[in-house]
Design a protein around this motif. Structure first.
Motif, PDB file in Angstrom:
ATOM      1  N   CYS A 151     -14.039 -21.800-100.129  1.00 24.20           N
ATOM      2  CA  CYS A 151     -14.609 -21.190-101.338  1.00 24.20           C
ATOM      3  C   CYS A 151     -13.765 -21.473-102.589  1.00 24.20           C
ATOM      4  O   CYS A 151     -13.820 -20.727-103.551  1.00 24.20           O
ATOM      5  N   LYS A 152     -12.999 -22.563-102.545  1.00 24.32           N
ATOM      6  CA  LYS A 152     -12.149 -22.844-103.703  1.00 24.32           C
ATOM      7  C   LYS A 152     -12.941 -23.455-104.856  1.00 24.32           C
ATOM      8  O   LYS A 152     -12.547 -23.359-106.007  1.00 24.32           O
ATOM      9  N   ILE A 153     -14.047 -24.114-104.520  1.00 26.49           N
ATOM     10  CA  ILE A 153     -14.864 -24.719-105.580  1.00 26.49           C
ATOM     11  C   ILE A 153     -15.663 -23.617-106.284  1.00 26.49           C
ATOM     12  O   ILE A 153     -15.947 -23.690-107.467  1.00 26.49           O
ATOM     13  N   GLY A 154     -15.987 -22.596-105.520  1.00 30.36           N
ATOM     14  CA  GLY A 154     -16.758 -21.476-106.075  1.00 30.36           C
ATOM     15  C   GLY A 154     -17.715 -20.942-105.031  1.00 30.36           C
ATOM     16  O   GLY A 154     -17.725 -21.389-103.892  1.00 30.36           O
ATOM     17  N   ARG A 155     -18.484 -19.967-105.447  1.00 30.22           N
ATOM     18  CA  ARG A 155     -19.461 -19.374-104.514  1.00 30.22           C
ATOM     19  C   ARG A 155     -20.729 -20.210-104.551  1.00 30.22           C
ATOM     20  O   ARG A 155     -21.384 -20.299-105.585  1.00 30.22           O
ATOM     21  N   ILE A 156     -21.010 -20.823-103.430  1.00 27.78           N
ATOM     22  CA  ILE A 156     -22.059 -21.841-103.388  1.00 27.78           C
ATOM     23  C   ILE A 156     -23.052 -21.581-102.250  1.00 27.78           C
ATOM     24  O   ILE A 156     -22.649 -21.299-101.128  1.00 27.78           O
ATOM     25  N   THR A 157     -24.324 -21.691-102.583  1.00 31.97           N
ATOM     26  CA  THR A 157     -25.367 -21.649-101.548  1.00 31.97           C
ATOM     27  C   THR A 157     -25.937 -23.054-101.449  1.00 31.97           C
ATOM     28  O   THR A 157     -26.421 -23.604-102.453  1.00 31.97           O
ATOM     29  N   LEU A 158     -25.842 -23.641-100.287  1.00 30.92           N
ATOM     30  CA  LEU A 158     -26.314 -25.020-100.130  1.00 30.92           C
ATOM     31  C   LEU A 158     -27.826 -25.095-100.030  1.00 30.92           C
ATOM     32  O   LEU A 158     -28.431 -26.095-100.389  1.00 30.92           O
ATOM     33  N   GLU A 159     -28.404 -24.031 -99.483  1.00 32.46           N
ATOM     34  CA  GLU A 159     -29.850 -24.048 -99.288  1.00 32.46           C
ATOM     35  C   GLU A 159     -30.482 -23.009-100.198  1.00 32.46           C
ATOM     36  O   GLU A 159     -30.492 -21.822 -99.882  1.00 32.46           O
TER      37      GLU A 159
END
Ligand code: G4P
Length: 289
Positions: free
Chosen positions: A275-283
């Motif tokens: 989660c270092k890039i940020g909070r991400i939802t791939l789908e």
């Protein structure tokens, strides 16, 4: 990487066995709570679950919501609610949303509780089966909700021995998934997304290719996070070139000035998973695998 993660030693026999066990034991519970990974709610689901659940109340727990994009999680909650399920965002690491689960289960089963009371069985615990593919956070969730009081319930009459029953309190009991419920690796994106999140080993796929696929999603949906993390703006359309540029920015170059793409790929995957890039939802809810 991921030495301890599940390997994809999946084959249809495993799936059939787990499904049979779930089907057999569904009659022992009042409701089913399905845990999915909020970052990949589509791929971290076994698509046969709704059919197995039948008419029982269905609670969807979008776990690991601390790592997912809040806006997307809200859309997924709406999506699952529209299917008639109760949906809750949960972070089993911090405990966020875990308390809400009990209230949701009790309210979903209000009629049943009233029926028990009418029969003079008030106080009969509600039983909920927890289902989910490996690594989605079932143990973390059960540990969280049952906490210190977690008591394994053994040898209950009418309940198959060896099942994992946990008493949360005197009103609620949980049954851990009987058997290992594997995801369904139908579309290529499903396996990729599971590998990106670390739910399955990334050894099944070429690391650089996997990182390029991840970058492809991030470039479209989370380019501002990439800019903030790696100082790259307007990444090249070509995913390989984009990977090379990020590697260069990080000083991951080999002799001759070329990017060490394997090192860069591993770094990118690891930073996404942590989660270092940020909070991400791939789908996203509009995503089709
Ligand atoms: P399982 O029973 O479904 O197989 O999953 P498990 O609870 O073992 O969780 C798999 C991994 O996911 C664990 O990390 C766990 O800590 C992490 N996890 C579970 N729920 C959450 C959550 O809501 N948020 C976050 N951020 N992580 C979660 P691990 O790296 O395998 O182990 P460790 O970090 O606990 O040492």
């Amino acid at each position: 990487m991921n030495e301890n993660k599940s390997t994809i030693n999946w084959f249809p026999g495993h799936m059939t066995k787990a499904k049979r066990k779930i089907a057999e034991q569904i009659s022992l519970v009042d409701a089913v709570a399905e845990i999915v990974d909020a970052r990949i709610p589509f791929s971290s689901r076994n698509p046969d679950i709704p059919e197995l659940i039948g008419k029982k109340p269905h609670i969807v727990l979008l776990n690991k919501c601390d790592m997912a994009d809040d806006a997307q999680t809200a859309l997924w909650i709406k999506y699952f609610k529209d299917t008639g399920a109760i949906a809750i965002a949960v972070d089993s690491k911090s405990g966020k949303g875990v308390g809400e689960f009990k209230g949701a289960a009790m309210s979903a089963l209000g009629n049943l509780i009233k029926k028990y009371e009418a029969k003079g069985m008030s106080g009969k615990p509600i039983r909920v089966m927890i289902v989910g593919i490996p690594n989605v956070g079932k143990s973390s969730f059960i540990n969280r909700i049952a906490g210190k009081s977690m008591a394994k319930v053994e040898n209950r009459p009418g309940v198959t021995r060896g099942n994992q029953w946990f008493a949360v309190d005197k009103h609620l009991e949980l049954l851990d998934t009987p058997g290992v419920l594997w995801p369904k690796f139908g579309a290529q994106a499903v396996g990729e997304h599971l590998a990106m999140t670390g739910a399955v080993t990334d050894r099944i796929l070429d690391t650089e290719l996997l990182a390029m696929r991840l970058l492809n999603i991030l470039k479209v949906k989370y380019s501002s996070l990439l800019t903030a993390r790696y100082g790259v703006d307007n990444l090249p359309e070509d995913d390989y070139e984009a990977l090379c540029l990020i590697g260069k920015k990080r000083g991951m170059v080999i002799r001759g000035g070329e990017t060490d793409t394997l090192r860069t790929a591993n770094m990118l995957l690891e930073e996404f998973r942590n989660c270092k890039i940020g909070r991400i939802t791939l789908e996203g809810i509009d995503f089709s695998a």
